[in-house]
Design an enzyme around this catalytic site. Sequence first.
Site, PDB file in Angstrom:
ATOM      1  CE  LYS A   1      -4.992   1.328  -3.998  1.00  0.00           C
ATOM      2  NZ  LYS A   1      -5.244   2.817  -4.001  1.00  0.00           N
TER       3      LYS A   1
ATOM      4  CE  LYS B   1      -0.192   0.778   5.670  1.00  0.00           C
ATOM      5  NZ  LYS B   1       0.394   1.718   4.570  1.00  0.00           N
TER       6      LYS B   1
ATOM      7  CE  LYS C   1      -8.269   5.442   4.726  1.00  0.00           C
ATOM      8  NZ  LYS C   1      -7.653   6.876   4.872  1.00  0.00           N
TER       9      LYS C   1
END
Length: 334
Positions: free
Chosen positions: A115, A197, A200
Site C-alpha cells: 500500500k 485476485k 474493487k
Amino acid sequence: METNKKRILSGIQPTGTFTLGNYVGAVRNWGRLQDEYECVYMVANMHAITVKQEPAKLRAQTREAAALLLACGIDPEKSILFVQSHVPAHAELSWVLGCSTPFGELTRMHQFKEKSAKHPEDINSGLFTYPVLMAADILIYNADLVPVGIDQKQHLELARNIAIRFNGNYSETFVVPDGYIPTTGAKIMSLQEPDKKMSKSDKNANSFVLMLDDKDTIIRKFKRAVTDSDGCVRACAEKAGVTNLMSIYSVFTGKTYAEIEAEFAGRGYGDLKLAVGETVADAFEPIQSEYKRILADKNYLDGVLKDGAERAARIANRTVNKVYKKVGFLQLDK
Ligand code: TRP
C-alpha cells in the site's frame, strides 16, 4: 450472549460495495457461521482512513456496508453487527498493544509495503500501525477464530504473536486466535487478469463484479471476461480465466467441475459466460432488493448498529479494563 460456542470475529472495510470476490470469499460464509458460532462482525471504518477517504462518502458507505451485510444474511438476533468507531475500546487497546509490538515486526508486513508503494504521497503512520488495530479488534473479543482471506494471514499471525507476548509479559489475558479457512468458497480472480485476485481497487471496472451491479452490467462484464483460444470448457492451471468462470459457476450452482464440463461439452465460452453471468445476477437480485429495503429504513438500520455497538462495547470494555489494570494504569474508585 454468554454461551459455550466458540467466538468468531471478522471485519470488512466500508470502501465501496463488496465485490463478487468479497461475497464468495467472506460475506457469504459469515452468514453460515451464525448458528454454530457466536459471531461478532464489524464494519472496519477506522481501518478505512489509512488511505484518503472523502468524509461524506465514508459516512454513507459505512451505512451501506452494514445494510449489505444484513441483506447477505447477517442476523442481528444471532450475531453482533457494529461499526468499529462506535466502540472506542478498540482504539484504546490498540495503543497499549502498539507499545509492545516491535517496530521491526510491522516493517515486515506485506500489505504495508504494497500500500505504501501504491500511495507514495500518503504513507501515514496509521497505515503502518494498522495491523496493531486489527490485533486489537480480534483480541478485545477473545475471538477463537478469525475468518480471513490469504491477504490478511500475516496480520492474523501478528495478532497471535501480540497475544502470546502480552500473556507472557503480564499473565494470561488473551485467547490466541486461529484463522478460519472456510471449507467452501473459492478465491475469485479478476475477470480481466485471471492470475490476479478480483479487487474493487482495480482500475479496469470490467475486472470485477460488484454485488450491486445490475443484471445487464453483470452479464456484460462476464461476456468480456478474458479466457483463452483453446475453446474447450475445462478447468486446469493453464486455463486460469475459464477455470475462474467455472469456479464461480460451481459456487453458485453447487455443480462440480466435471458436471460443468459435461454441461458445456461441445459448446463455446460464450455459452459459459452467459450462464455464469445469469446465475450470478439471479443470485444477487434478491440480496439487492433486500439491501435497498434495509438502507431505506434508517431507523431500523441505525437501531441495529446502536444495539450492536452496545453489545460489542460490553465485551470490549471488560477486556480493556483488565488490560489497563495489568499494565499498571491507575484506577480510581467509582
Ligand atoms: N483488515 C481487514 C481487511 O482489510 C479488515 C479487518 C479489520 C479485519 N479488522 C479485522 C478482518 C479483524 C478480520 C479481523 O480486509
